[in-house]
Each structure stands twice: as structure tokens, then as C-alpha cells.
Write a protein that holds these residues in place. Sequence first.
Motif, PDB file in Angstrom:
ATOM      1  N   PRO A   2       0.816  -1.210   0.000  1.00 56.65           N
ATOM      2  CA  PRO A   2       0.000   0.000   0.000  1.00 56.65           C
ATOM      3  C   PRO A   2       0.857   1.271   0.000  1.00 56.65           C
ATOM      4  CG  PRO A   2      -0.612  -1.492   1.804  1.00 56.65           C
ATOM      5  CD  PRO A   2       0.654  -1.999   1.227  1.00 56.65           C
ATOM      6  N   VAL A   3       0.332   2.311  -0.638  1.00 53.65           N
ATOM      7  CA  VAL A   3       0.967   3.623  -0.624  1.00 53.65           C
ATOM      8  C   VAL A   3       0.136   4.538   0.272  1.00 53.65           C
ATOM      9  CG1 VAL A   3       1.720   5.607  -1.986  1.00 53.65           C
ATOM     10  CG2 VAL A   3       1.826   3.302  -2.975  1.00 53.65           C
ATOM     11  N   PRO A  41       4.088  -1.549   8.327  1.00 53.69           N
ATOM     12  CA  PRO A  41       4.874  -2.692   7.850  1.00 53.69           C
ATOM     13  C   PRO A  41       5.951  -2.223   6.866  1.00 53.69           C
ATOM     14  CG  PRO A  41       2.512  -3.126   7.672  1.00 53.69           C
ATOM     15  CD  PRO A  41       2.663  -1.667   7.985  1.00 53.69           C
ATOM     16  N   ALA A  42       7.080  -2.888   6.864  1.00 50.88           N
ATOM     17  CA  ALA A  42       8.209  -2.479   6.008  1.00 50.88           C
ATOM     18  C   ALA A  42       7.871  -2.569   4.531  1.00 50.88           C
ATOM     19  CB  ALA A  42       9.432  -3.333   6.317  1.00 50.88           C
ATOM     20  N   ARG A  43       6.860  -3.365   4.177  1.00 51.14           N
ATOM     21  CA  ARG A  43       6.514  -3.519   2.755  1.00 51.14           C
ATOM     22  C   ARG A  43       5.704  -2.333   2.226  1.00 51.14           C
ATOM     23  NH1 ARG A  43       1.265  -5.178   1.976  1.00 51.14           N
ATOM     24  NH2 ARG A  43       0.096  -5.693   3.855  1.00 51.14           N
ATOM     25  N   GLY A  69      11.672   2.898  10.402  1.00 44.21           N
ATOM     26  CA  GLY A  69      13.012   2.918   9.827  1.00 44.21           C
ATOM     27  C   GLY A  69      13.139   2.240   8.485  1.00 44.21           C
ATOM     28  N   ALA A  70      12.347   1.197   8.225  1.00 42.16           N
ATOM     29  CA  ALA A  70      12.511   0.421   6.998  1.00 42.16           C
ATOM     30  C   ALA A  70      11.464   0.740   5.937  1.00 42.16           C
ATOM     31  CB  ALA A  70      12.465  -1.072   7.317  1.00 42.16           C
ATOM     32  N   VAL A  71      10.550   1.657   6.219  1.00 47.54           N
ATOM     33  CA  VAL A  71       9.471   1.945   5.282  1.00 47.54           C
ATOM     34  C   VAL A  71       9.949   2.939   4.220  1.00 47.54           C
ATOM     35  CG1 VAL A  71       7.156   2.936   5.028  1.00 47.54           C
ATOM     36  CG2 VAL A  71       7.704   1.516   7.015  1.00 47.54           C
ATOM     37  N   GLN A 111       7.852   3.135  -9.022  1.00 47.02           N
ATOM     38  CA  GLN A 111       8.359   1.882  -9.577  1.00 47.02           C
ATOM     39  C   GLN A 111       9.777   1.596  -9.090  1.00 47.02           C
ATOM     40  OE1 GLN A 111       7.927   2.622 -13.778  1.00 47.02           O
ATOM     41  NE2 GLN A 111       5.791   1.983 -13.820  1.00 47.02           N
ATOM     42  N   VAL A 112      10.615   2.639  -9.124  1.00 48.09           N
ATOM     43  CA  VAL A 112      12.014   2.484  -8.712  1.00 48.09           C
ATOM     44  C   VAL A 112      12.108   2.088  -7.244  1.00 48.09           C
ATOM     45  CG1 VAL A 112      14.147   3.759  -8.279  1.00 48.09           C
ATOM     46  CG2 VAL A 112      13.000   3.983 -10.468  1.00 48.09           C
ATOM     47  N   VAL A 113      11.365   2.801  -6.390  1.00 51.35           N
ATOM     48  CA  VAL A 113      11.410   2.519  -4.954  1.00 51.35           C
ATOM     49  C   VAL A 113      10.819   1.146  -4.661  1.00 51.35           C
ATOM     50  CG1 VAL A 113      10.535   3.256  -2.708  1.00 51.35           C
ATOM     51  CG2 VAL A 113      11.427   4.945  -4.313  1.00 51.35           C
ATOM     52  N   GLN A 114       9.755   0.788  -5.360  1.00 47.91           N
ATOM     53  CA  GLN A 114       9.153  -0.534  -5.172  1.00 47.91           C
ATOM     54  C   GLN A 114      10.136  -1.635  -5.549  1.00 47.91           C
ATOM     55  OE1 GLN A 114       5.718  -1.522  -7.704  1.00 47.91           O
ATOM     56  NE2 GLN A 114       4.672  -2.233  -5.860  1.00 47.91           N
TER      57      GLN A 114
END
Length: 222
Positions: A2-3, A41-43, A69-71, A111-114
Motif C-alpha cells: 500500500p501507498v 509494515p516495512a513492505r 526505519g525500513a518503510v 516503480q524504482v522505490v518498489q
Amino acid sequence: MPVHVVGESRLLRDMFLTICEANNYETGRCCGALSELPQLPARDMVLCYSHGAGAELHEELQAFRARNGAVPLILITGDECPAADQLQLSRYAEAVIPERKSAGALIAALQVVQDGYRMVLSGAAAAAAVEGGVPAVRHGAEPQAAAPARQEARHGLSDRERLILAKLTEGATNKSIANELGICEATVKVHLRTCFRKIGAKNRTQAALWASEQLPPQAHRH
């Protein structure tokens, strides 16, 4: 993945939600400040627009990083944000985009970040002495220019190749491009391989990034 959309303006938040949903991105929370987001969530990804700058924004970003931290974070800044400040903000965000950029550039950044990369668009890249390019690096890697650098008319793209590259910035598949242009999917693949070779891209993500930065708006029309 999710964004979550964060922005000071309700109108801009709705606009970013529309862009994400039109490009098949699942959307999550929508709020006015990063501090309103819970631990994520980090995803997930966060798309944040901030017209401000200076110590207050840095403190907000630091607090967000302490919680998440990981998002991955994509930060859209005001056009008056100096290149040096964009570079500093990239310490907290996987992508920093001036608001003057197109919706195509925003989708390319998503797209790049994903795909697990970090990127800084050309304004901040210039401050980092990467002339005219869009550095994109894997998380945890040392910065290096992974996206193709600016090329002027010497890239030698045909009108059809430019149109196909423009379609990549819209998230189009080979099949949808083929249907729209009235050609077979195999022909689209051939065109893309030729485009990759001409602009120095290694994959669709790099090609979409190049197109969002280098092609004029009329290249998206036919």
C-alpha cells in the motif's frame, strides 16, 4: 504494497491518491502529517508532500524514521527547495522529487522505490556532482549512477521508440502498448530492446525513469 499519502493540502492528497489508484497502486492511509501515521509494515510505501523546509521538516522526517526505519519514503518538495536541501533530505527519503515534475516522474519513482532502489532527481543530483543524471541505487549500496545519464538528440530514438518509452512512464504493459499502437507484442519487445541499447538502460525501470526526465510532454501523444 500500500501507498500511504501525506500532505498539507487536502486537494493535493486527493490528487496523489488519484494518480496512484489510476496506476494500479493500492492506497492506504491519507493524512496531513507524517506524525499521524502509525508504525507501518516495512513492505508499505509513504508518499509525502511538504512545501516547507528547514529544521522543522528535518525533525519531522527524523521522527518518522525513528518509528518507521525500513518503510520507503517518497518526498515531494516545493520548487523553491534548493538542490543542496534536496540532497540533505535524501538522507531520510528513498526518492526526492520537486513538485514541478510530471505525474509520469512520480510513477517512475514509485516503480524504482518498489524495486528496492533509492533515487534523487536531477536537481539534487547536480549538487552531488552527478551531471544531468538520476542516480538510483539499491538499498544499502554505495551511491552510483545506475540510471542512464542525460542524452540530447544524439540518442537517435525514432518517433515510435519515443512513444513506447513514454508509455512505460504510465506503467503500460507490452500487451497494452501493442494494442494501442496496432502492432504485435513481439514488435514492442524488439522496440524496447533497441531503446534500452540507445539510451543505455538495463531494464524497464531505468528506461521509464529516463523517459520521465528526458522526453518532452508531446512524446506521450500520438
